[in-house]
Design a protein around this motif. Structure first.
Motif, PDB file in Angstrom:
ATOM      1  N   ILE A   1       7.543 -13.180   3.928  1.00 59.64           N
ATOM      2  CA  ILE A   1       6.434 -14.136   4.031  1.00 59.64           C
ATOM      3  C   ILE A   1       5.102 -13.392   4.011  1.00 59.64           C
ATOM      4  CG2 ILE A   1       5.322 -15.822   5.548  1.00 59.64           C
ATOM      5  CD1 ILE A   1       8.176 -16.522   6.581  1.00 59.64           C
ATOM      6  N   LEU A   2       5.023 -12.315   4.764  1.00 58.81           N
ATOM      7  CA  LEU A   2       3.791 -11.521   4.812  1.00 58.81           C
ATOM      8  C   LEU A   2       3.470 -10.904   3.455  1.00 58.81           C
ATOM      9  CD1 LEU A   2       4.462  -9.823   8.245  1.00 58.81           C
ATOM     10  CD2 LEU A   2       2.606 -11.438   7.769  1.00 58.81           C
ATOM     11  N   ALA A   3       4.494 -10.419   2.754  1.00 60.39           N
ATOM     12  CA  ALA A   3       4.265  -9.819   1.438  1.00 60.39           C
ATOM     13  C   ALA A   3       3.748 -10.859   0.454  1.00 60.39           C
ATOM     14  CB  ALA A   3       5.553  -9.184   0.922  1.00 60.39           C
ATOM     15  N   LEU A   4       4.252 -12.082   0.535  1.00 56.80           N
ATOM     16  CA  LEU A   4       3.780 -13.141  -0.357  1.00 56.80           C
ATOM     17  C   LEU A   4       2.323 -13.504  -0.086  1.00 56.80           C
ATOM     18  CD1 LEU A   4       6.914 -15.476  -0.456  1.00 56.80           C
ATOM     19  CD2 LEU A   4       5.941 -14.200  -2.374  1.00 56.80           C
ATOM     20  N   LYS A   5       1.825 -13.093   1.076  1.00 59.81           N
ATOM     21  CA  LYS A   5       0.424 -13.337   1.424  1.00 59.81           C
ATOM     22  C   LYS A   5      -0.409 -12.057   1.367  1.00 59.81           C
ATOM     23  CE  LYS A   5       1.438 -17.322   4.370  1.00 59.81           C
ATOM     24  NZ  LYS A   5       1.258 -17.944   5.707  1.00 59.81           N
ATOM     25  N   ALA A   6       0.115 -11.035   0.720  1.00 64.03           N
ATOM     26  CA  ALA A   6      -0.573  -9.762   0.501  1.00 64.03           C
ATOM     27  C   ALA A   6      -0.849  -8.991   1.786  1.00 64.03           C
ATOM     28  CB  ALA A   6      -1.889  -9.973  -0.266  1.00 64.03           C
TER      29      ALA A   6
ATOM     30  N   LYS B   1       1.724  -5.066   7.320  1.00 58.64           N
ATOM     31  CA  LYS B   1       2.541  -5.706   8.346  1.00 58.64           C
ATOM     32  C   LYS B   1       3.948  -5.973   7.834  1.00 58.64           C
ATOM     33  CE  LYS B   1       1.863  -8.845  12.203  1.00 58.64           C
ATOM     34  NZ  LYS B   1       0.945  -9.835  12.807  1.00 58.64           N
ATOM     35  N   ALA B   2       4.056  -6.318   6.547  1.00 58.93           N
ATOM     36  CA  ALA B   2       5.382  -6.521   5.951  1.00 58.93           C
ATOM     37  C   ALA B   2       6.203  -5.228   6.030  1.00 58.93           C
ATOM     38  CB  ALA B   2       5.245  -6.981   4.508  1.00 58.93           C
ATOM     39  N   ILE B   3       5.568  -4.124   5.693  1.00 56.58           N
ATOM     40  CA  ILE B   3       6.257  -2.819   5.763  1.00 56.58           C
ATOM     41  C   ILE B   3       6.625  -2.490   7.210  1.00 56.58           C
ATOM     42  CG2 ILE B   3       5.922  -0.338   5.451  1.00 56.58           C
ATOM     43  CD1 ILE B   3       4.153  -1.122   2.983  1.00 56.58           C
TER      44      ILE B   3
ATOM     45  N   ASP C   1      10.330   0.885   0.241  1.00 55.54           N
ATOM     46  CA  ASP C   1       9.813   1.634  -0.911  1.00 55.54           C
ATOM     47  C   ASP C   1       9.192   0.690  -1.947  1.00 55.54           C
ATOM     48  OD1 ASP C   1      10.675   3.983   0.236  1.00 55.54           O
ATOM     49  OD2 ASP C   1      12.554   4.064  -0.894  1.00 55.54           O
ATOM     50  N   GLN C   2       9.843  -0.443  -2.205  1.00 55.67           N
ATOM     51  CA  GLN C   2       9.306  -1.408  -3.172  1.00 55.67           C
ATOM     52  C   GLN C   2       7.970  -1.970  -2.702  1.00 55.67           C
ATOM     53  OE1 GLN C   2      12.483  -4.263  -3.388  1.00 55.67           O
ATOM     54  NE2 GLN C   2      13.562  -3.181  -5.034  1.00 55.67           N
ATOM     55  N   LEU C   3       7.889  -2.331  -1.431  1.00 58.78           N
ATOM     56  CA  LEU C   3       6.646  -2.908  -0.902  1.00 58.78           C
ATOM     57  C   LEU C   3       5.510  -1.895  -0.909  1.00 58.78           C
ATOM     58  CD1 LEU C   3       8.018  -5.025   2.079  1.00 58.78           C
ATOM     59  CD2 LEU C   3       7.118  -5.875  -0.089  1.00 58.78           C
TER      60      LEU C   3
ATOM     61  N   ALA D   1       5.127   0.500  -3.069  1.00 55.59           N
ATOM     62  CA  ALA D   1       4.687   0.603  -4.464  1.00 55.59           C
ATOM     63  C   ALA D   1       3.855  -0.617  -4.852  1.00 55.59           C
ATOM     64  CB  ALA D   1       5.898   0.736  -5.386  1.00 55.59           C
ATOM     65  N   GLN D   2       4.270  -1.807  -4.413  1.00 52.26           N
ATOM     66  CA  GLN D   2       3.499  -3.021  -4.698  1.00 52.26           C
ATOM     67  C   GLN D   2       2.132  -2.962  -4.022  1.00 52.26           C
ATOM     68  OE1 GLN D   2       6.312  -6.041  -3.367  1.00 52.26           O
ATOM     69  NE2 GLN D   2       6.724  -6.614  -5.486  1.00 52.26           N
ATOM     70  N   ARG D   3       2.101  -2.473  -2.794  1.00 58.61           N
ATOM     71  CA  ARG D   3       0.828  -2.340  -2.088  1.00 58.61           C
ATOM     72  C   ARG D   3      -0.116  -1.399  -2.830  1.00 58.61           C
ATOM     73  NH1 ARG D   3       1.022   0.934   3.374  1.00 58.61           N
ATOM     74  NH2 ARG D   3       1.481   2.518   1.787  1.00 58.61           N
ATOM     75  N   ASP D   4       0.402  -0.284  -3.316  1.00 58.83           N
ATOM     76  CA  ASP D   4      -0.439   0.683  -4.022  1.00 58.83           C
ATOM     77  C   ASP D   4      -1.003   0.073  -5.310  1.00 58.83           C
ATOM     78  OD1 ASP D   4       0.095   2.476  -2.029  1.00 58.83           O
ATOM     79  OD2 ASP D   4       1.600   3.599  -3.162  1.00 58.83           O
ATOM     80  N   ARG D   5      -0.159  -0.676  -6.036  1.00 61.20           N
ATOM     81  CA  ARG D   5      -0.643  -1.330  -7.259  1.00 61.20           C
ATOM     82  C   ARG D   5      -1.705  -2.380  -6.928  1.00 61.20           C
ATOM     83  NH1 ARG D   5       4.913  -1.111  -8.779  1.00 61.20           N
ATOM     84  NH2 ARG D   5       5.207  -3.302  -8.163  1.00 61.20           N
ATOM     85  N   PHE D   6      -1.482  -3.106  -5.855  1.00 65.67           N
ATOM     86  CA  PHE D   6      -2.433  -4.137  -5.432  1.00 65.67           C
ATOM     87  C   PHE D   6      -3.773  -3.520  -5.068  1.00 65.67           C
ATOM     88  CE2 PHE D   6      -4.433  -6.735  -2.152  1.00 65.67           C
ATOM     89  CZ  PHE D   6      -4.365  -8.011  -2.694  1.00 65.67           C
ATOM     90  N   MET D   7      -3.737  -2.456  -4.282  1.00 64.10           N
ATOM     91  CA  MET D   7      -4.982  -1.807  -3.866  1.00 64.10           C
ATOM     92  C   MET D   7      -5.710  -1.193  -5.043  1.00 64.10           C
ATOM     93  SD  MET D   7      -5.027  -2.603  -0.757  1.00 64.10           S
ATOM     94  CE  MET D   7      -6.507  -1.698  -0.287  1.00 64.10           C
ATOM     95  N   ALA D   8      -4.969  -0.716  -6.041  1.00 65.13           N
ATOM     96  CA  ALA D   8      -5.595  -0.119  -7.232  1.00 65.13           C
ATOM     97  C   ALA D   8      -6.390  -1.154  -8.016  1.00 65.13           C
ATOM     98  CB  ALA D   8      -4.528   0.514  -8.115  1.00 65.13           C
ATOM     99  N   LEU D   9      -5.978  -2.418  -7.951  1.00 65.95           N
ATOM    100  CA  LEU D   9      -6.702  -3.468  -8.670  1.00 65.95           C
ATOM    101  C   LEU D   9      -8.081  -3.727  -8.068  1.00 65.95           C
ATOM    102  CD1 LEU D   9      -3.847  -6.105  -9.173  1.00 65.95           C
ATOM    103  CD2 LEU D   9      -4.688  -4.448 -10.813  1.00 65.95           C
ATOM    104  N   GLN D  10      -8.262  -3.374  -6.829  1.00 63.21           N
ATOM    105  CA  GLN D  10      -9.540  -3.666  -6.167  1.00 63.21           C
ATOM    106  C   GLN D  10     -10.548  -2.545  -6.357  1.00 63.21           C
ATOM    107  OE1 GLN D  10      -9.054  -5.785  -2.245  1.00 63.21           O
ATOM    108  NE2 GLN D  10      -6.938  -5.102  -2.458  1.00 63.21           N
TER     109      GLN D  10
END
Length: 484
Positions: A435-440, A444-446, A471-473, A475-484
């Motif tokens: 749920i937390l990951a779906l809300k970025a 906290k998800a990790i 590990d997946q989360l 990597a997703q977090r790093d990609r998300f932060m790179a977009l900003q």
């Protein structure tokens, strides 16, 4: 540099994410503004941005996570997509609880509509006309093309524009202010380019509307009524503030729609039932006002949609704990249409409110034999199992459901609840992490998955699954932060 980049993004995003639905009768008047935007972003990159923004919206906007409403708007949206041109990405349709009239589209095939549209659209064709316009913004890649145009007119690189996208797109209303902060020449150029996008979106939108079997004239009808209703209003809806509807624009859309034959369509019961559900639960009015709306509107409506008003009344009675009155109406509706998901969902809630979840369970098991793995029936069935304290079975149902529908918060909430009842703390934490990951909320998800890993038996398959998901989360977090 960052400040200037944000201003440029505000300009292009404010135009694309807020619809004006301009239509022009002669398609030969449309300028050649390209179709691929290949110099800006790839489709894969657009989907990455869209996913990131959707996660931001879930954490900041009152998105309606109603399985029955979602099933309807998803069905309507994909009926239009199936008849649209240049579809290159999957589409996701969702609703935000907001009485303002608005809809917007963004990267990755995401289309949002405000619940206020159901208060003003009097037919399914009118609602479809709004969605068709937004679908065309995506298929024609207007946001990417606007970014490309801005990059040509400024020293900002495409990378800089894309890097500030999420910040700008999270507050599109700032686009109006940004226009005043730029030079007059640049602002006028951007406005002209935006109007070209709008013309193209309207042209493709009306064409899609017609191909999908809707009434093409619904678009000018809807806009004419909006313009008349808010002509002298001191506070028009956001759509009309940013993109007014002067008479010549409405005339042009009417001329384009008249190129197609008139369709005499019967009222759509799924649309009317969804509208009744929105009035009963998401219009921000009390039960007395909702019942009054149903009474007044029914008097002006076709007798063929009487069941929709009875359904709306049943929901009001159910939500105000007038269970006998709700049951009387729902019994009659289900007798007429026993496989209707709107009615099955409401009756399931009624049985649970009466503390008879086993009746809901039996009813839904029968319905699932007819329509297996249907999301509305499955999520209601899982809820009835939890209410009947059959949490073990609920977990099995929800594990498959969340696998099939990983972006549905309802499934994860129920899975968390069922595991908590069973004392499965690690699985409860894992569901809450999703749920937390779906809300970025990546960190906290990790953290939750890390706690779950510590609880799990050392070397177990569960611990390996949690560690892999961490590990997946990350990597997703790093990609998300790179977009900003």
């Amino acid at each position: 540099m960052l400040k200037r980049t944000r201003s440029l993004l505000y300009l292009c995003i404010s135009a694309v994410l807020t619809p004006s639905f301009t239509a022009y009768a002669n398609s030969n008047d449309l300028p050649d503004i390209g179709t691929t935007a290949s110099g800006t972003l790839t489709i894969a990159q657009e989907r990455q941005y869209g996913d990131a923004y959707m996660r931001m919206l879930r954490s900041s906007k009152p998105i309606i996570d109603d399985p029955v409403v979602n099933e309807y708007i998803d069905s309507l949206g994909h009926r239009l997509v199936a008849n649209a041109s240049n579809v290159k990405t999957p589409f996701t349709f969702f609703m935000i609880r907001d009485r303002n009239i608005n809809a917007f589209a963004f990267f990755g095939g995401y289309v949002a509509m405000h619940s206020g549209l159901f208060l003003h659209a009097k037919s399914e064709s009118e609602l479809a006309s709004v969605l068709a316009h937004e679908i065309s913004h995506i298929t024609q890649r207007h946001l990417a093309r606007s970014m490309e145009e801005q990059a040509r007119r400024s020293p900002a690189t495409l990378a800089a524009l894309a890097g500030s996208l999420l910040l700008a797109i999270a507050a599109p209303e700032a686009g109006i202010a940004a226009i005043t902060a730029t030079t007059a020449g640049n602002a006028q150029s951007q406005i002209n380019y935006t109007r070209a996008n709008e013309r193209e979106a309207d042209r493709f939108g009306i064409e899609t509307l017609e191909k999908a079997g809707f009434e093409a004239r619904a678009m000018p009808q809807f806009f004419t009524r909006l313009a008349d209703e808010y002509r002298y209003a001191s506070t028009p809806p956001p759509m009309l503030l940013t993109h007014p509807l002067p008479e010549d624009r409405i005339t042009d859309s009417r001329a384009r729609a008249q190129q197609y034959p008139v369709r005499h369509l019967a009222p759509s019961m799924p649309y009317q039932l969804t509208r009744a559900r929105v009035i009963a639960r998401y219009a921000g009015i009390d039960s007395t006002a909702a019942l009054d709306w149903f009474d007044r509107t029914e008097k002006k409506s076709s007798p063929s949609i009487k069941d929709a008003f009875d359904y709306g009344r049943a929901l009001v009675y159910l939500d105000s704990q007038k269970l006998d009155q709700a049951k009387s109406l729902l019994d009659a509706l289900l007798k007429k249409d026993p496989d209707n998901n709107f009615y099955l969902d409401a009756m399931s809630d009624l049985y649970i409110a009466q503390q008879h979840p086993e009746k809901a369970q039996t009813m839904l098991e029968a319905a699932l034999k007819v329509n297996p793995r249907n999301p509305v029936l499955t999520i209601n069935y899982a809820n009835s199992l939890i209410e009947a304290k059959d949490n073990q079975k609920a977990v099995r149902v929800l594990q498959r459901y969340t696998h099939d529908n990983p972006n549905d918060l309802n499934g994860w909430h129920l899975l968390s609840q069922a595991n908590a009842h069973l004392g499965n703390n690690a699985e409860d934490l894992a569901a809450r992490a999703e749920i937390l990951a779906l809300k970025a909320d990546w960190n906290k998800a990790i953290q939750y998955y890390t706690q779950a890993s510590k609880i799990a038996d050392l070397g177990s398959l569960e611990q390996a699954r949690y560690d892999a998901r961490i590990d997946q989360l990350m990597a997703q977090r790093d990609r998300f932060m790179a977009l900003q």
